[in-house]
Write a protein that holds these residues in place. Structure first.
Motif, short mmCIF file in Angstrom:
data_model
loop_
_atom_site.label_atom_id
_atom_site.label_comp_id
_atom_site.label_asym_id
_atom_site.label_seq_id
_atom_site.Cartn_x
_atom_site.Cartn_y
_atom_site.Cartn_z
N GLU A 25 2.11 12.58 -7.90
CA GLU A 25 3.04 13.57 -7.33
C GLU A 25 3.06 13.52 -5.81
O GLU A 25 3.97 14.04 -5.18
CB GLU A 25 2.65 14.98 -7.79
N GLN A 26 2.05 12.89 -5.23
CA GLN A 26 1.97 12.81 -3.77
C GLN A 26 2.97 11.80 -3.24
O GLN A 26 3.17 10.73 -3.80
CB GLN A 26 0.55 12.43 -3.33
N ARG A 27 3.59 12.16 -2.16
CA ARG A 27 4.67 11.38 -1.57
C ARG A 27 4.30 9.94 -1.23
O ARG A 27 5.11 9.03 -1.37
CB ARG A 27 5.12 12.13 -0.32
N PHE A 28 3.08 9.72 -0.82
CA PHE A 28 2.69 8.39 -0.33
C PHE A 28 2.01 7.52 -1.38
O PHE A 28 1.63 6.40 -1.08
CB PHE A 28 1.79 8.54 0.90
N PHE A 41 -2.08 2.96 -5.39
CA PHE A 41 -2.32 2.80 -3.97
C PHE A 41 -1.52 3.81 -3.17
O PHE A 41 -0.59 4.44 -3.66
CB PHE A 41 -1.99 1.38 -3.52
N ARG A 42 -1.93 3.95 -1.90
CA ARG A 42 -1.28 4.88 -0.99
C ARG A 42 -0.89 4.09 0.26
O ARG A 42 -1.66 3.24 0.72
CB ARG A 42 -2.27 5.98 -0.65
N VAL A 43 0.31 4.37 0.79
CA VAL A 43 0.74 3.75 2.04
C VAL A 43 1.12 4.87 3.01
O VAL A 43 1.98 5.70 2.70
CB VAL A 43 1.94 2.80 1.85
N ILE A 44 0.45 4.87 4.15
CA ILE A 44 0.75 5.82 5.22
C ILE A 44 0.84 5.01 6.50
O ILE A 44 -0.12 4.32 6.87
CB ILE A 44 -0.31 6.93 5.33
N ALA A 45 2.01 5.07 7.12
CA ALA A 45 2.30 4.29 8.33
C ALA A 45 2.08 2.81 8.02
O ALA A 45 2.66 2.31 7.07
CB ALA A 45 1.48 4.79 9.51
N ASP A 46 1.21 2.13 8.77
CA ASP A 46 1.02 0.69 8.56
C ASP A 46 -0.21 0.37 7.72
O ASP A 46 -0.58 -0.78 7.56
CB ASP A 46 0.95 -0.05 9.89
N GLU A 47 -0.85 1.40 7.13
CA GLU A 47 -2.05 1.20 6.33
C GLU A 47 -1.80 1.44 4.85
O GLU A 47 -1.23 2.46 4.47
CB GLU A 47 -3.16 2.14 6.80
N GLN A 77 3.80 -3.90 1.69
CA GLN A 77 4.48 -4.48 2.85
C GLN A 77 5.93 -3.97 2.93
O GLN A 77 6.41 -3.68 4.02
CB GLN A 77 4.45 -6.00 2.78
N GLU A 78 6.60 -3.88 1.80
CA GLU A 78 7.96 -3.34 1.78
C GLU A 78 7.99 -1.92 2.33
O GLU A 78 8.97 -1.50 2.94
CB GLU A 78 8.53 -3.34 0.36
N LEU A 79 6.90 -1.18 2.12
CA LEU A 79 6.79 0.21 2.59
C LEU A 79 6.28 0.30 4.03
O LEU A 79 6.09 1.40 4.54
CB LEU A 79 5.90 1.01 1.64
N GLY A 80 6.04 -0.84 4.67
CA GLY A 80 5.67 -0.86 6.08
C GLY A 80 4.21 -1.13 6.40
O GLY A 80 3.82 -1.13 7.57
N ALA A 81 3.39 -1.39 5.39
CA ALA A 81 1.97 -1.65 5.65
C ALA A 81 1.76 -3.05 6.20
O ALA A 81 2.40 -4.01 5.76
CB ALA A 81 1.16 -1.47 4.37
N THR A 82 0.86 -3.16 7.17
CA THR A 82 0.49 -4.46 7.73
C THR A 82 -0.93 -4.86 7.34
O THR A 82 -1.30 -6.01 7.47
CB THR A 82 0.63 -4.47 9.26
N TYR A 83 -1.72 -3.88 6.92
CA TYR A 83 -3.07 -4.19 6.45
C TYR A 83 -3.45 -3.25 5.32
O TYR A 83 -2.82 -2.20 5.13
CB TYR A 83 -4.09 -4.14 7.59
N ALA A 84 -4.46 -3.66 4.55
CA ALA A 84 -4.90 -2.87 3.40
C ALA A 84 -6.40 -2.65 3.48
O ALA A 84 -7.14 -3.47 4.03
CB ALA A 84 -4.54 -3.60 2.10
N VAL A 85 -6.83 -1.53 2.91
CA VAL A 85 -8.24 -1.18 2.85
C VAL A 85 -8.59 -0.79 1.42
O VAL A 85 -7.73 -0.36 0.65
CB VAL A 85 -8.60 -0.04 3.82
#
Length: 134
Positions: A25-28, A41-47, A77-85
């Motif tokens: 239900e969370q937006r990200f 997974f979660r994408v916020i800004a570039d992470e 990446q489509e959502l704007g992430a450049t790196y993953a943790v």
């Protein structure tokens, strides 16, 4: 997802259907995969952060987790992430090998992070991956 997670995670407490529903239900938060193998997974800004990945034991050793990793990386990446943790239990050799094979490197350690019912607590390895390099 909860059933697959419960089948896959026998050393740790699996997540409930309610926990998965709340996360989705969370937006990200996003999910890639199917009922036998999925990544949440979660994408916020570039992470991008891998919250969990699970493969049902009956679907293991078929390359499904590696394919799922590739799909969630592409989506991130489509959502704007450049790196993953992510973080992984240090005693989870198959997962560590999967992540290293997908380009992750260890960036930290949380000592005694994961409780184990019949043993001492296990360390969590923090890992990162530059998504533009694979």
């Amino acid at each position: 997802m909860a059933a697959t997670h419960a089948a896959a995670f026998t050393q740790a407490r699996p997540w409930s259907a309610e926990e998965f529903a709340a996360l989705l239900e969370q937006r990200f938060c996003h999910v890639e995969g199917d009922r036998d193998c999925f990544a949440l997974f979660r994408v916020i800004a570039d992470e991008a952060e891998l919250l969990t990945i699970a493969t049902h034991p009956e679907a293991r050793r078929q390359g499904r987790a590696r394919a799922c990793m590739s799909r969630w990386h592409e989506r991130a990446q489509e959502l704007g992430a450049t790196y993953a943790v992510l973080e992984v239990a240090a005693d989870n050799a198959p997962a560590c090998a999967l992540y290293e094979g997908c380009g992750y490197v260890q960036s930290g350690r949380r000592t005694g992070y994961y409780p184990r019912p019949d043993a001492g607590a296990c360390d969590a390895l923090l890992m990162t991956c530059n998504l533009s390099q694979g």
